[in-house]
Design an enzyme around this catalytic site. Structure first.
Site, PDB file in Angstrom:
ATOM      1  N   HIS A 157       7.521   5.708  -8.915  1.00  0.00           N
ATOM      2  CA  HIS A 157       8.817   6.205  -8.459  1.00  0.00           C
ATOM      3  C   HIS A 157       9.661   6.552  -9.678  1.00  0.00           C
ATOM      4  O   HIS A 157       9.181   6.547 -10.814  1.00  0.00           O
ATOM      5  CB  HIS A 157       9.503   5.207  -7.515  1.00  0.00           C
ATOM      6  CG  HIS A 157       9.732   3.841  -8.086  1.00  0.00           C
ATOM      7  ND1 HIS A 157      10.503   3.632  -9.191  1.00  0.00           N
ATOM      8  CD2 HIS A 157       9.268   2.621  -7.694  1.00  0.00           C
ATOM      9  CE1 HIS A 157      10.518   2.343  -9.458  1.00  0.00           C
ATOM     10  NE2 HIS A 157       9.779   1.704  -8.578  1.00  0.00           N
ATOM     11  N   HIS A 169       9.792   4.135 -12.810  1.00  0.00           N
ATOM     12  CA  HIS A 169       8.589   4.234 -13.655  1.00  0.00           C
ATOM     13  C   HIS A 169       8.607   5.536 -14.444  1.00  0.00           C
ATOM     14  O   HIS A 169       8.262   5.582 -15.618  1.00  0.00           O
ATOM     15  CB  HIS A 169       7.313   4.282 -12.810  1.00  0.00           C
ATOM     16  CG  HIS A 169       7.109   3.127 -11.876  1.00  0.00           C
ATOM     17  ND1 HIS A 169       6.972   3.292 -10.527  1.00  0.00           N
ATOM     18  CD2 HIS A 169       7.001   1.806 -12.099  1.00  0.00           C
ATOM     19  CE1 HIS A 169       6.776   2.124  -9.951  1.00  0.00           C
ATOM     20  NE2 HIS A 169       6.801   1.190 -10.882  1.00  0.00           N
ATOM     21  N   CYS A 171       9.882 -17.590  -6.670  1.00  0.00           N
ATOM     22  CA  CYS A 171      10.135 -16.288  -6.031  1.00  0.00           C
ATOM     23  C   CYS A 171       8.831 -15.511  -6.004  1.00  0.00           C
ATOM     24  O   CYS A 171       8.254 -15.221  -7.051  1.00  0.00           O
ATOM     25  CB  CYS A 171      11.213 -15.482  -6.762  1.00  0.00           C
ATOM     26  SG  CYS A 171      11.389 -13.821  -6.040  1.00  0.00           S
ATOM     27  N   CYS A 205       9.051 -12.106  -7.836  1.00  0.00           N
ATOM     28  CA  CYS A 205       8.949 -12.201  -9.300  1.00  0.00           C
ATOM     29  C   CYS A 205       7.612 -12.801  -9.736  1.00  0.00           C
ATOM     30  O   CYS A 205       7.237 -12.703 -10.901  1.00  0.00           O
ATOM     31  CB  CYS A 205      10.054 -13.083  -9.874  1.00  0.00           C
ATOM     32  SG  CYS A 205      11.714 -12.522  -9.546  1.00  0.00           S
ATOM     33  N   CYS A 248      17.165 -15.082  -5.251  1.00  0.00           N
ATOM     34  CA  CYS A 248      16.702 -14.396  -6.460  1.00  0.00           C
ATOM     35  C   CYS A 248      17.568 -13.146  -6.629  1.00  0.00           C
ATOM     36  O   CYS A 248      17.677 -12.342  -5.699  1.00  0.00           O
ATOM     37  CB  CYS A 248      15.240 -14.008  -6.319  1.00  0.00           C
ATOM     38  SG  CYS A 248      14.742 -12.779  -7.536  1.00  0.00           S
ATOM     39  N   HIS A 278      15.484  -9.877  -6.038  1.00  0.00           N
ATOM     40  CA  HIS A 278      14.843  -9.633  -4.744  1.00  0.00           C
ATOM     41  C   HIS A 278      15.715  -9.990  -3.549  1.00  0.00           C
ATOM     42  O   HIS A 278      15.337  -9.713  -2.415  1.00  0.00           O
ATOM     43  CB  HIS A 278      13.501 -10.369  -4.682  1.00  0.00           C
ATOM     44  CG  HIS A 278      12.521  -9.828  -5.669  1.00  0.00           C
ATOM     45  ND1 HIS A 278      12.355 -10.362  -6.929  1.00  0.00           N
ATOM     46  CD2 HIS A 278      11.721  -8.734  -5.605  1.00  0.00           C
ATOM     47  CE1 HIS A 278      11.468  -9.639  -7.589  1.00  0.00           C
ATOM     48  NE2 HIS A 278      11.070  -8.650  -6.819  1.00  0.00           N
ATOM     49  N   LYS A 320      19.736  -0.593  -6.739  1.00  0.00           N
ATOM     50  CA  LYS A 320      18.609  -0.373  -7.620  1.00  0.00           C
ATOM     51  C   LYS A 320      17.528   0.352  -6.824  1.00  0.00           C
ATOM     52  O   LYS A 320      17.287   0.054  -5.671  1.00  0.00           O
ATOM     53  CB  LYS A 320      18.069  -1.722  -8.088  1.00  0.00           C
ATOM     54  CG  LYS A 320      16.877  -1.601  -8.997  1.00  0.00           C
ATOM     55  CD  LYS A 320      16.233  -2.961  -9.238  1.00  0.00           C
ATOM     56  CE  LYS A 320      14.864  -2.795  -9.873  1.00  0.00           C
ATOM     57  NZ  LYS A 320      14.093  -4.033  -9.879  1.00  0.00           N
ATOM     58  N   LYS A 368      10.882   0.127  -4.318  1.00  0.00           N
ATOM     59  CA  LYS A 368      10.213   0.331  -3.048  1.00  0.00           C
ATOM     60  C   LYS A 368      10.819  -0.589  -1.999  1.00  0.00           C
ATOM     61  O   LYS A 368      11.071  -0.177  -0.864  1.00  0.00           O
ATOM     62  CB  LYS A 368       8.725   0.043  -3.212  1.00  0.00           C
ATOM     63  CG  LYS A 368       7.935   0.547  -2.028  1.00  0.00           C
ATOM     64  CD  LYS A 368       6.503   0.053  -2.108  1.00  0.00           C
ATOM     65  CE  LYS A 368       5.757   0.414  -0.829  1.00  0.00           C
ATOM     66  NZ  LYS A 368       4.666  -0.526  -0.607  1.00  0.00           N
TER      67      LYS A 368
HETATM   68 ZN   LIG Z   1      12.554 -12.394  -7.455  1.00  0.00          ZN
END
Ligand SMILES: [Zn+2]
Length: 521
Positions: free
Chosen positions: A20, A23, A128, A131, A146, A149, A297, A300
């Site tokens: 995406h 990257h 997590c 992570c 987190c 996330h 952010k 995906k």
């Molecule tokens: Zn995380």
């Protein structure tokens, strides 16, 4: 004097999603910087690749009814193919499932275990899954989530092998303080130093096979596999031939590029691992911000995904490279909006260089087909002044790269294009061409000089922009008959006082004006 070799890396991309925009930015940036360094005479080795082990991959493969390796092969293939189709120039595409990587990771683990840097112990904490690591209480949000996330970590307790990272905390702080460019821009260095004010916890580097099988088996305990970060970070070093055929000089020239979400593994785990392995430290870590869609952010999991190949196909080749470099202030977050993208393409590419090349070359090819020779003696003070814009644009361009201020470089370049446009407007070559057509010999001579000056300036603009718009640059240089040896036009070619242009037959088609998609589309 032979210029020093340089080694540039992107992170290895985790194969849980297709490429995406996030990257693409890092990968395009490394390609641009590589081309820039090559233009300045530095041989460059650039590495990218895929990180393929870990719990998330095992789970996604299972959900897709696939074997993890087959799953990783497929996604890794998407990355390789995307970069290839975007003409990104990488020397190494590294995969962590390759046998040579597995062997080297095991060599590293054995060394650290033998010297007492790896121990076995029980640990309880917040894990997590996103992570794939335990997160300390201090790292969670006020609601216990987190931060990356937005999920509550699981409470987990397990016996694992630990890398004694804490032993190297003091040495790492010293190294960062003594080497101001070790982590750039400075606010990320300060973030790492702030984190290192707390006692550093040791790093859990194994997972029991009862929970995870998709990883590199520990060489000293077949019931455990290696934690994915410990495995993946070693790629940068392994690719230089470490340990048996270590190209240490290349290694010591390395610049790692990464987004800020993985600052901690790159700014803390990795340098302490290098210390424990008794390998010289990497040269520099350069950290960029996020690409945001609105305020979120882009990832995906948040559903806001821009596919690089799709936008390039729709809005024109190399437009994404130009936009990303022009728009992001390196180190800070930037927003991607189609409005800004379309505005940028039209202003700098279609109406900017595209239009300039088209209007100048149309006149030049019509009036001087074949060869245009420029007689230095015919240059007026105004012509000489116009030509001076080349040197200042080139020096500002280089300075922008040296200071990680890529926006400044691109601005200096578009200012050059604007200056040439103004010169054309003032010299009115179309009027000279009309007079020349009636047999006015003075007008013919003057037109030739004005065209020669424009072509020198366009040559400069094409050479300078080569790292960002390589294919457009080469198309322009080809039409001007500017040849060079080696992989890229040397940046000194921007200042060349060329006497003769052997012109091609056609005006190159560079950039089209684009429009925002209509609301129904
Ligand atoms: Zn995380």
């Amino acid at each position: 004097m032979k210029s020093a070799r340089r080694y540039l890396t992107t992170p290895l991309y985790y194969v849980n999603a297709k490429p995406h925009l996030g990257h693409s930015y890092t990968t395009i940036l490394v390609d641009v910087i590589k081309r820039h360094l090559v233009q300045r005479g530095n041989p460059v080795i650039a590495l990218t690749g895929t990180d393929e082990h870990g719990e998330k991959i095992e789970q996604m493969a299972k959900a897709a009814g696939q074997d993890p390796k087959a799953f990783a092969d497929e996604i890794s293939g998407h990355f390789r193919e995307t970069w290839k189709q975007m003409h990104l120039d990488f020397d190494i595409f590294y995969r962590t499932t390759d046998a040579s990587h597995v062997k080297k990771v095991q060599q590293a683990l054995t060394k650290l275990k033998d010297q007492g840097d790896i121990v076995y112990r029980e640990y309880t904490g917040n894990y997590c899954l996103g992570c794939e690591r335990f997160r300390t209480d201090a790292e969670l949000t006020a609601d216990g989530l987190c931060p990356d996330h937005q999920k509550k970590p699981e409470a987990r307790s397990e016996a694992n092998y630990f890398f004694l990272m804490s032993k190297y905390q003091k040495r790492l702080i010293d190294h960062i303080e003594k080497n101001p460019s070790f982590i750039e821009p400075a606010h990320y260095k300060n973030e790492v130093l702030a984190f290192l004010k707390q006692p550093l916890e040791d790093l859990s580097i194994s997972r029991p096979k009862s929970r995870l099988k998709w990883g590199i088996e520990l060489p000293f305990d077949s019931n455990h596999v290696t934690y994915v970060w410990f495995d993946a970070l070693l790629n940068y070093l392994n690719a230089t031939g470490w340990p048996d055929q270590f190209d240490q000089a290349l290694w010591e020239s390395v610049t790692h590029f990464t987004a800020k979400d993985i600052l901690k593994p790159h700014g803390i785990y990795w340098p302490t691992m290098l210390m424990a392995l008794n390998v010289p430290q990497y040269k520099t870590l350069q950290v960029h911000g996020y690409w945001l869609m609105g305020q979120s952010k882009m990832s995906k999991s948040l559903g806001n995904v821009v596919r690089p190949l799709e936008v390039e196909e729709k809005y024109g080749r190399e437009t994404l490279r130009f936009f990303l470099l022009r728009e992001m202030s390196f180190g800070l977050d930037s927003s991607f909006t189609l409005e800004n993208y379309v505005t940028c393409i039209n202003a700098y590419l279609a109406n900017g260089i595209g239009n300039l090349v088209s209007r100048v070359l149309t006149i030049a090819l019509k009036n001087f087909p074949g060869t245009l020779a420029l007689d230095e003696k015919t240059l007026t003070a105004e012509d000489k002044k116009a030509l001076e814009a080349r040197a200042s644009a080139l020096s500002q361009w280089d300075q922008g790269f040296d200071e990680l201020k890529y926006q400044n470089s691109l601005k200096a370049w578009s200012d050059l294009v604007t200056a040439v446009d103004l010169y054309v407007n003032e010299m009115k070559p179309w009027a000279l061409a009309k007079a020349a057509g009636t047999g006015d010999a003075t007008a013919t001579e003057r037109l030739k000089t004005v065209m020669g000056v424009c072509l020198r300036l366009i040559q400069a603009a094409a050479v300078i922009i080569y790292p960002v718009l390589p294919r457009a640059s080469l198309d322009i240089l080809k039409t001007l008959g500017v040849q060079f040896s080696g992989p890229a036009p040397d940046s000194k070619l921007a200042l060349e006082d060329r006497r003769e242009f052997k012109l091609g037959a056609e005006v190159p088609k560079l950039f089209m004006r684009v429009q925002l998609p209509s609301v129904d589309a």
